[in-house]
Write a protein that holds these residues in place. Structure first.
Motif, PDB file in Angstrom:
ATOM      1  N   GLU A 158      41.096  50.056  35.682  1.00 27.29           N
ATOM      2  CA  GLU A 158      40.529  50.988  36.665  1.00 27.29           C
ATOM      3  C   GLU A 158      39.036  50.742  36.849  1.00 27.29           C
ATOM      4  OE1 GLU A 158      38.642  54.400  38.384  1.00 27.29           O
ATOM      5  OE2 GLU A 158      38.440  53.867  36.252  1.00 27.29           O
ATOM      6  N   THR A 196      44.669  52.597  41.820  1.00 22.25           N
ATOM      7  CA  THR A 196      44.298  52.312  40.432  1.00 22.25           C
ATOM      8  C   THR A 196      43.789  53.572  39.741  1.00 22.25           C
ATOM      9  OG1 THR A 196      43.440  50.246  41.369  1.00 22.25           O
ATOM     10  CG2 THR A 196      43.270  50.516  39.008  1.00 22.25           C
ATOM     11  N   ASP A 197      43.077  54.428  40.479  1.00 23.03           N
ATOM     12  CA  ASP A 197      42.667  55.730  39.934  1.00 23.03           C
ATOM     13  C   ASP A 197      43.892  56.537  39.498  1.00 23.03           C
ATOM     14  OD1 ASP A 197      39.981  55.273  40.333  1.00 23.03           O
ATOM     15  OD2 ASP A 197      39.867  56.385  42.215  1.00 23.03           O
ATOM     16  N   LYS A 200      45.272  55.427  36.280  1.00 23.78           N
ATOM     17  CA  LYS A 200      44.501  56.017  35.183  1.00 23.78           C
ATOM     18  C   LYS A 200      44.985  57.437  34.902  1.00 23.78           C
ATOM     19  CE  LYS A 200      39.741  56.951  33.700  1.00 23.78           C
ATOM     20  NZ  LYS A 200      38.303  56.853  34.063  1.00 23.78           N
TER      21      LYS A 200
END
Length: 214
Positions: A158, A196-197, A200
């Protein structure tokens, strides 16, 4: 044997939720793989893969719906109901953003795929693979280190995604003169970075589950 492990021992082995989690994470890899393959193809050859992503995203929504349905039906669950809901929802959010990136590329007819877009799809694929590794360790919750290691990798990916995105946007504003292209590429880059956040966020839920059962 601590108290959590004792009660876990008494709970019947789950045959509903774990298969659904694994279906969701496996489906996520398929979406990310198809997206990464698509950005490495010419414009005219991407449509077949974009259509596959449409189908896979719908499959992911069906898995999420089925998981929530099982939550309403079952009194006994393998771990906290809130964690089950958070896990399946966060996985679905990753799928939604990857699908969103594909939809924008298709809608805007993005012809030239930049290195940054390819890199972000690669990062997302690796993050999804690590989600799958961690999810498959949930069945017995004995190899906590494997879950933790996968989550650490996701967090690093991330951070890498943030750097790629920042540099790509900077380059876009410095070198692109066509306002329409700036809008198109920034939207695609933004959705990929958000994906990608969301990976996470999945890692955060997985870590929370592992801590509670350690």
């Amino acid at each position: 044997m601590n108290i959590n492990n004792f009660f876990q021992f008494l709970v019947p082995k789950d045959k509903k939720f774990f298969p659904l989690f694994e279906q969701a994470s496996s489906n996520l890899i398929e979406i990310a793989t198809n997206l990464h393959e698509a950005v490495n193809l010419p414009l005219k050859e991407r449509e077949v893969l974009f259509q596959k992503i449409d189908v896979l995203e719908q499959k992911g929504e069906d898995i999420t719906r089925q998981t929530n349905l099982e939550l309403s039906r079952n009194f006994i669950t393998p771990f906290d109901r809130e964690d089950i809901h958070s896990l399946i929802t966060s996985i679905d959010n990753v799928a939604g953003n990857l699908h969103g990136a594909a939809s924008r590329m298709r809608l805007y007819q993005v012809d030239k795929i930049t290195k940054s877009i390819r890199k972000l799809t690669e990062i997302n694929l690796e993050a999804c693979q690590n989600i799958d590794v961690a999810v498959r360790e949930l069945r017995d919750l004995k190899k906590m280190k494997n879950i933790t290691d996968a989550c650490v990798k996701i967090n690093k990916l991330e951070n890498k995604s943030d750097n790629v995105y920042d540099k790509a946007v900077l380059d876009l504003f410095e070198n692109e003169t066509d306002a329409k292209n700036i809008i198109k590429y920034k939207e695609v880059l933004s959705v990929l970075e958000t994906a990608t956040d969301k990976c996470k966020s999945v890692a955060g839920v997985l870590e929370s589950i592992s801590v509670k059962h350690s």
